[in-house]
Design a protein around this motif. Sequence first.
Motif, PDB file in Angstrom:
ATOM      1  N   GLU A   9       0.845  -1.197   0.000  1.00  0.00           N
ATOM      2  CA  GLU A   9       0.000   0.000   0.000  1.00  0.00           C
ATOM      3  C   GLU A   9       0.884   1.253   0.000  1.00  0.00           C
ATOM      4  OE1 GLU A   9      -3.630   2.016   2.620  1.00  0.00           O
ATOM      5  OE2 GLU A   9      -2.912  -0.015   3.068  1.00  0.00           O
ATOM      6  N   GLY A  10       0.455   2.270  -0.733  1.00  0.00           N
ATOM      7  CA  GLY A  10       1.215   3.507  -0.807  1.00  0.00           C
ATOM      8  C   GLY A  10       2.387   3.390  -1.755  1.00  0.00           C
ATOM      9  N   PHE A  11       3.316   4.341  -1.624  1.00  0.00           N
ATOM     10  CA  PHE A  11       4.484   4.387  -2.504  1.00  0.00           C
ATOM     11  C   PHE A  11       5.749   4.130  -1.686  1.00  0.00           C
ATOM     12  CE2 PHE A  11       1.350   6.166  -5.169  1.00  0.00           C
ATOM     13  CZ  PHE A  11       1.811   6.101  -6.468  1.00  0.00           C
ATOM     14  N   ALA A  12       6.506   3.127  -2.096  1.00  0.00           N
ATOM     15  CA  ALA A  12       7.661   2.672  -1.322  1.00  0.00           C
ATOM     16  C   ALA A  12       8.655   3.790  -1.045  1.00  0.00           C
ATOM     17  CB  ALA A  12       8.349   1.519  -2.050  1.00  0.00           C
ATOM     18  N   TYR A  13       8.848   4.677  -2.035  1.00  0.00           N
ATOM     19  CA  TYR A  13       9.827   5.765  -1.901  1.00  0.00           C
ATOM     20  C   TYR A  13       9.160   7.140  -1.987  1.00  0.00           C
ATOM     21  CZ  TYR A  13      12.817   1.776  -2.742  1.00  0.00           C
ATOM     22  OH  TYR A  13      13.417   0.537  -2.658  1.00  0.00           O
ATOM     23  N   ALA A  62       6.679  -4.470 -13.658  1.00  0.00           N
ATOM     24  CA  ALA A  62       5.454  -3.978 -14.286  1.00  0.00           C
ATOM     25  C   ALA A  62       4.521  -3.378 -13.241  1.00  0.00           C
ATOM     26  CB  ALA A  62       4.756  -5.114 -15.026  1.00  0.00           C
ATOM     27  N   VAL A  63       4.557  -3.933 -12.025  1.00  0.00           N
ATOM     28  CA  VAL A  63       3.718  -3.414 -10.943  1.00  0.00           C
ATOM     29  C   VAL A  63       4.091  -1.962 -10.637  1.00  0.00           C
ATOM     30  CG1 VAL A  63       3.104  -3.668  -8.499  1.00  0.00           C
ATOM     31  CG2 VAL A  63       3.377  -5.692  -9.943  1.00  0.00           C
ATOM     32  N   GLY A  64       5.393  -1.710 -10.500  1.00  0.00           N
ATOM     33  CA  GLY A  64       5.842  -0.349 -10.228  1.00  0.00           C
ATOM     34  C   GLY A  64       5.465   0.617 -11.332  1.00  0.00           C
ATOM     35  N   LEU A  65       5.639   0.205 -12.569  1.00  0.00           N
ATOM     36  CA  LEU A  65       5.367   1.104 -13.691  1.00  0.00           C
ATOM     37  C   LEU A  65       3.875   1.367 -13.869  1.00  0.00           C
ATOM     38  CD1 LEU A  65       8.046   0.005 -16.304  1.00  0.00           C
ATOM     39  CD2 LEU A  65       8.062   2.006 -14.793  1.00  0.00           C
ATOM     40  N   ARG A  66       3.033   0.423 -13.495  1.00  0.00           N
ATOM     41  CA  ARG A  66       1.591   0.706 -13.526  1.00  0.00           C
ATOM     42  C   ARG A  66       1.246   1.812 -12.527  1.00  0.00           C
ATOM     43  NH1 ARG A  66       0.973  -4.992 -14.332  1.00  0.00           N
ATOM     44  NH2 ARG A  66       0.659  -5.386 -12.081  1.00  0.00           N
ATOM     45  N   LYS A  67       1.891   1.768 -11.361  1.00  0.00           N
ATOM     46  CA  LYS A  67       1.674   2.841 -10.381  1.00  0.00           C
ATOM     47  C   LYS A  67       2.236   4.160 -10.909  1.00  0.00           C
ATOM     48  CE  LYS A  67       2.087   1.694  -5.933  1.00  0.00           C
ATOM     49  NZ  LYS A  67       2.643   1.101  -4.683  1.00  0.00           N
ATOM     50  N   ALA A  68       3.339   4.091 -11.648  1.00  0.00           N
ATOM     51  CA  ALA A  68       3.921   5.295 -12.244  1.00  0.00           C
ATOM     52  C   ALA A  68       2.949   5.938 -13.228  1.00  0.00           C
ATOM     53  CB  ALA A  68       5.233   4.943 -12.943  1.00  0.00           C
ATOM     54  N   LYS A  69       2.300   5.110 -14.037  1.00  0.00           N
ATOM     55  CA  LYS A  69       1.314   5.624 -14.994  1.00  0.00           C
ATOM     56  C   LYS A  69       0.164   6.316 -14.258  1.00  0.00           C
ATOM     57  CE  LYS A  69       2.193   4.364 -19.413  1.00  0.00           C
ATOM     58  NZ  LYS A  69       2.113   5.283 -20.573  1.00  0.00           N
ATOM     59  N   ARG A  70      -0.303   5.683 -13.185  1.00  0.00           N
ATOM     60  CA  ARG A  70      -1.403   6.274 -12.414  1.00  0.00           C
ATOM     61  C   ARG A  70      -0.975   7.595 -11.785  1.00  0.00           C
ATOM     62  NH1 ARG A  70      -2.251   0.861 -10.593  1.00  0.00           N
ATOM     63  NH2 ARG A  70      -1.454   1.367  -8.509  1.00  0.00           N
ATOM     64  N   LEU A  71       0.252   7.638 -11.261  1.00  0.00           N
ATOM     65  CA  LEU A  71       0.758   8.871 -10.653  1.00  0.00           C
ATOM     66  C   LEU A  71       0.838   9.987 -11.690  1.00  0.00           C
ATOM     67  CD1 LEU A  71       1.924  10.145  -8.045  1.00  0.00           C
ATOM     68  CD2 LEU A  71       4.190   9.430  -8.835  1.00  0.00           C
ATOM     69  N   ALA A  72       1.230   9.638 -12.894  1.00  0.00           N
ATOM     70  CA  ALA A  72       1.294  10.637 -13.964  1.00  0.00           C
ATOM     71  C   ALA A  72      -0.095  11.194 -14.258  1.00  0.00           C
ATOM     72  CB  ALA A  72       1.910  10.020 -15.218  1.00  0.00           C
ATOM     73  N   ILE A  73      -1.069  10.307 -14.381  1.00  0.00           N
ATOM     74  CA  ILE A  73      -2.448  10.747 -14.662  1.00  0.00           C
ATOM     75  C   ILE A  73      -2.948  11.656 -13.556  1.00  0.00           C
ATOM     76  CG2 ILE A  73      -4.839   9.945 -14.851  1.00  0.00           C
ATOM     77  CD1 ILE A  73      -3.690   7.416 -16.246  1.00  0.00           C
ATOM     78  N   GLU A  74      -2.673  11.288 -12.318  1.00  0.00           N
ATOM     79  CA  GLU A  74      -3.117  12.097 -11.174  1.00  0.00           C
ATOM     80  C   GLU A  74      -2.506  13.488 -11.194  1.00  0.00           C
ATOM     81  OE1 GLU A  74      -2.051   9.794  -7.781  1.00  0.00           O
ATOM     82  OE2 GLU A  74      -3.548   8.235  -8.160  1.00  0.00           O
ATOM     83  N   GLY A 182       9.733   8.151   1.321  1.00  0.00           N
ATOM     84  CA  GLY A 182       8.888   7.003   1.623  1.00  0.00           C
ATOM     85  C   GLY A 182       9.414   6.166   2.775  1.00  0.00           C
ATOM     86  N   LYS A 183       9.070   4.888   2.733  1.00  0.00           N
ATOM     87  CA  LYS A 183       9.398   3.965   3.815  1.00  0.00           C
ATOM     88  C   LYS A 183      10.831   3.450   3.746  1.00  0.00           C
ATOM     89  CE  LYS A 183       7.836  -0.592   5.505  1.00  0.00           C
ATOM     90  NZ  LYS A 183       6.838  -1.676   5.281  1.00  0.00           N
ATOM     91  N   TYR A 184      11.379   3.352   2.540  1.00  0.00           N
ATOM     92  CA  TYR A 184      12.622   2.606   2.359  1.00  0.00           C
ATOM     93  C   TYR A 184      13.882   3.466   2.172  1.00  0.00           C
ATOM     94  CZ  TYR A 184       9.670  -1.514   1.990  1.00  0.00           C
ATOM     95  OH  TYR A 184       8.778  -2.526   2.252  1.00  0.00           O
ATOM     96  N   HIS A 185      13.738   4.769   2.092  1.00  0.00           N
ATOM     97  CA  HIS A 185      14.894   5.679   2.071  1.00  0.00           C
ATOM     98  C   HIS A 185      14.670   6.713   3.162  1.00  0.00           C
ATOM     99  CE1 HIS A 185      16.086   5.005  -2.461  1.00  0.00           C
ATOM    100  NE2 HIS A 185      16.388   3.976  -1.679  1.00  0.00           N
ATOM    101  N   GLN A 186      15.279   6.507   4.314  1.00  0.00           N
ATOM    102  CA  GLN A 186      15.058   7.407   5.443  1.00  0.00           C
ATOM    103  C   GLN A 186      16.334   7.590   6.257  1.00  0.00           C
ATOM    104  OE1 GLN A 186      12.587   9.324   6.665  1.00  0.00           O
ATOM    105  NE2 GLN A 186      11.195   8.859   4.982  1.00  0.00           N
TER     106      GLN A 186
END
Length: 202
Positions: A9-13, A62-74, A182-186
């Motif tokens: 859930e959410g964006f890892a970075y 492909a999972v990450g890039l699908r979220k990238a496409k959605r982020l672009a649309i948003e 995000g969660k993984y770079h802190q």
Amino acid sequence: MWDQRYNEEGFAYGTAPNDFLKSEYFRIPKGGRVLCLAEGEGRNAVFLAMQGYLVTAVDQSAVGLRKAKRLAIENGVEISTEVADLAEYDLGCEVWDGIVSIAAHVPPLVRKKLHAQVVRSLKKNGLFILEAYTKHHLEMEGVGGPPPSQKDLFMSLDSLVVELQGLEFIIGAEVERTISEGKYHQGKSAVVQVVACKTEEN
């Protein structure tokens, strides 16, 4: 691993661009074609598209890039995406005005081949922007970068100078800085930062 991480859930970075990219992207020729390597969920690609660049994001997930496409649309922009393994990906020849590599940690042999392609695939006056973790990060408190068992995935300025022969370094430094992505770079982190240009002489 990456499909699993990006399925969370959410964006890892996070959804905000990398700080170093945000401070240096303006050097890329305006309106140019930009390639984002190992772009994951698209935060940097979308930011660049919002600045008027024509952006292609490549990642093995492909999972990450699908979220990238959605982020672009948003965010009201378009990006192109390509699912590919960087070990086999062809960057082309003199096609990019900018190439961005943010935490794109791959094995040394793949990295050397990839960076040779970066030099070849940039147009004249094209720009390469990179930030990656160094081995010194293992001594830091921050979260991020390759695990201790994969030390060969870390980068160093010395190795990058060799691998990017043919580019003129505008910025080349190993620094310590606080990262919040995000969660993984802190936290307090040790990174190498590069801004390098393919000059007319090359």
